[in-house]
Design a protein around this motif. Structure first.
Motif, mmCIF file in Angstrom:
data_model
loop_
_atom_site.group_PDB
_atom_site.id
_atom_site.type_symbol
_atom_site.label_atom_id
_atom_site.label_comp_id
_atom_site.label_asym_id
_atom_site.label_seq_id
_atom_site.Cartn_x
_atom_site.Cartn_y
_atom_site.Cartn_z
ATOM 1 N N LEU A 50 2.250 9.122 3.452
ATOM 2 C CA LEU A 50 1.085 9.991 3.607
ATOM 3 C C LEU A 50 1.476 11.468 3.532
ATOM 4 N N ALA A 61 -6.253 5.678 -2.047
ATOM 5 C CA ALA A 61 -5.097 4.930 -1.546
ATOM 6 C C ALA A 61 -4.638 5.478 -0.199
ATOM 7 N N ALA A 62 -4.626 6.806 -0.065
ATOM 8 C CA ALA A 62 -4.214 7.428 1.200
ATOM 9 C C ALA A 62 -5.220 7.125 2.303
ATOM 10 N N ARG A 64 0.825 -1.209 0.000
ATOM 11 C CA ARG A 64 0.000 0.000 0.000
ATOM 12 C C ARG A 64 0.861 1.261 0.000
ATOM 13 N N SER A 96 2.534 12.420 0.016
ATOM 14 C CA SER A 96 1.414 12.447 -0.928
ATOM 15 C C SER A 96 0.658 13.765 -0.893
ATOM 16 N N GLN A 146 -1.769 14.234 0.992
ATOM 17 C CA GLN A 146 -3.133 13.907 1.408
ATOM 18 C C GLN A 146 -3.324 14.042 2.917
ATOM 19 N N GLN A 187 2.457 1.565 -3.498
ATOM 20 C CA GLN A 187 1.440 1.846 -4.502
ATOM 21 C C GLN A 187 1.099 3.337 -4.470
ATOM 22 N N LEU A 188 0.892 3.862 -3.273
ATOM 23 C CA LEU A 188 0.592 5.283 -3.130
ATOM 24 C C LEU A 188 1.729 6.135 -3.667
ATOM 25 N N ARG A 189 2.950 5.786 -3.329
ATOM 26 C CA ARG A 189 4.092 6.574 -3.778
ATOM 27 C C ARG A 189 4.264 6.479 -5.294
ATOM 28 N N ILE A 213 -5.551 8.595 -5.801
ATOM 29 C CA ILE A 213 -4.556 8.914 -4.775
ATOM 30 C C ILE A 213 -5.253 9.096 -3.438
#
Length: 338
Positions: A263, A229-230, A209, A266, A268, A212-214, A226
Motif C-alpha cells: 500500500l 486494487a489498493a 492481492r 503504491s 495510494q 497483483q497490486l505491486r 491501481i
C-alpha cells in the motif's frame, strides 16, 4: 499565572490533537517505531549471517529480505553491520555465478524462476550493475514458461510461495531491471502477456492481492485499476488492525507487513492514513520482547532443517520473513535522511 496555566493546557491540547488520526485514534509514536526497528534489525542480521554460514545456496528469506531491510534502514539513520550486508550480496552473486553455464543452457538452478528472480532483486537492491551473469539469468527467465502468459512458481510453500503472482511479479521486476538491449523485444512481449494475466486475475488470498497490486505498478496499468486494487486490499483489514493470509485465518505479521509495504509503495496510502496507522500499531503490539515476530509455518518441509540464530525453531524461516516485511513497513513510515 492563570494565563500561563491556560496557555500550557492549550499547548497540551494541540499536541494531543496532532497525535490523533482522522478517526480519532492515537498515531503510533515515532520513537516507539524506531525502537521496534532497532530491536528487529540485529536478529535479521544474525539470521542472514547464520544462513550464509550454514548453506552455500541462496535463500529468499535470509538473503533477499535481509538486504531489503538493510537497504531501507540505512537511509533512515539505522546502523547496519556492513560486513553482514556485503556478505549477503556477495553470497547471492556467487550463487548465481555458479549456475552461469546452466543459465546459458536455459536450465537454471534449483529453485527455478523464484530463486533466479529473487536473486536479481537482491542485487538490484544492493545497486549491482548488469553483467554477463545477470544477462544469462534474464535470458533463462525469458524462456521459462514461454508458452504461458505468466510464470509458474517452482514449488508450493505458503504463504510466500503459494501463488504464481509472487513469482511473476519478481520475474517481471528482474526483466525490467536487468534485461539486455537485445532482449527488449521479447521482454516487452512477455510483459504485455503478463499484464493481461494480472488484469484478469481474481485474487483468492492476501498474497495474491499484494503482488497483483505491486505488479500493476511495474506494468503501468490504468490508475483507476491501481486505486481499486489498493482499496480492496485495504478493506481486508481486520478489527485488530492487522491482515490475515487467508479469510479464515487470524492476523499475523507476514500478511500485515506485506500489505502495508504494498500500500505504501503504491502511493495510494500515506503513512498518516488511518488504515496504515492501525496496521503499524498492530505490528508494534505483536512484536515480542526479544524483537522478533512469530508466525507459524504452513509449508511442508522438504529441506533439511538448520539453525540460523533467529528465534522460533522450525517456524523461524517464515517468522524471519514476516519480521523482514514488518520491519520494512515500519521503516516506510519514517522519513529518510537523504
Amino acid at each position: 499565572m492563570y494565563y500561563s496555566i491556560l496557555q500550557a493546557c492549550v499547548c497540551c491540547l494541540i499536541l494531543n490533537l496532532a497525535l490523533l488520526s482522522p478517526a480519532g485514534e492515537t498515531a503510533p509514536d515515532p520513537a516507539r517505531v524506531r525502537s521496534a526497528i532497532s530491536r528487529s534489525i540485529p536478529l535479521i542480521e544474525k539470521a542472514a549471517a547464520g544462513s550464509a554460514r550454514e548453506r552455500t545456496c541462496f535463500t529468499c528469506h535470509n538473503q533477499a529480505l535481509a538486504v531489503l531491510v538493510f537497504s531501507e534502514a540505512q537511509p533512515r539513520g539505522f546502523k547496519i553491520d556492513q560486513t553482514i550486508f556485503q556478505r549477503q550480496v556477495d553470497h547471492t552473486a556467487a550463487a548465481l555465478k555458479r549456475g552461469l553455464e546452466k543459465y546459458q543452457a536455459g536450465q537454471g538452478q534449483g529453485g527455478g524462476p523464484d530463486m533466479a528472480s529473487f536473486s536479481l532483486w537482491t542485487l538490484e537492491l544492493a545497486g549491482r550493475k548488469p553483467d554477463e551473469v545477470t544477462a544469462a539469468v534474464t535470458g533463462y527467465l525469458l524462456e521459462r514458461n514461454r508458452s504461458r502468459d505468466h510464470w509458474l512458481r517452482n514449488s508450493t510453500r505458503p504463504p510466500s510461495m503459494s501463488s504464481d503472482t509472487n513469482t511473476s511479479y519478481f520475474v517481471i521486476r528482474a526483466l525490467r531491471n536487468f534485461g539486455t538491449k537485445e532482449q527488449q523485444p521479447r521482454i516487452q512481449e512477455r510483459l504485455a502477456q503478463s499484464r493481461d494475466w494480472f488484469l484478469k486475475l481474481k485474487p483468492a488470498s492476501t498474497e495474491e492481492r499484494v503482488f497483483q497490486l505491486r505488479a500493476f505498478l511495474e506494468l503501468s496499468v490504468e490508475e483507476s485499476q491501481i486505486q481499486t486494487a489498493a482499496r480492496e486490499l485495504t478493506q481486508l483489514q481486520n478489527s485488530d488492525g492487522g491482515w490475515s493470509q487467508l479469510p479464515e485465518m487470524t492476523s499475523d505479521a507476514y500478511a500485515t507487513g506485506t500489505v502495508l509495504v504494498a500500500l505504501l509503495r503504491s502511493g495510494q496510502r500515506k503513512a498518516n492514513d488511518v488504515s496504515i496507522q492501525r496496521g503499524i500499531k498492530y505490528l508494534l503490539e505483536t512484536q515480542l520482547p526479544d524483537g522478533s515476530w512469530y508466525v507459524k509455518s504452513r509449508a511442508n518441509p522438504f529441506q533439511t532443517y538448520f539453525e540460523t540464530g533467529y528465534p522460533h525453531g522450525k517456524d523461524q524461516f517464515i517468522s524471519v520473513t514476516a519480521a523482514s516485511w514488518a520491519t520494512v513497513a515500519l521503516l516506510l513510515t519514517l522519513p529518510t535522511d537523504e
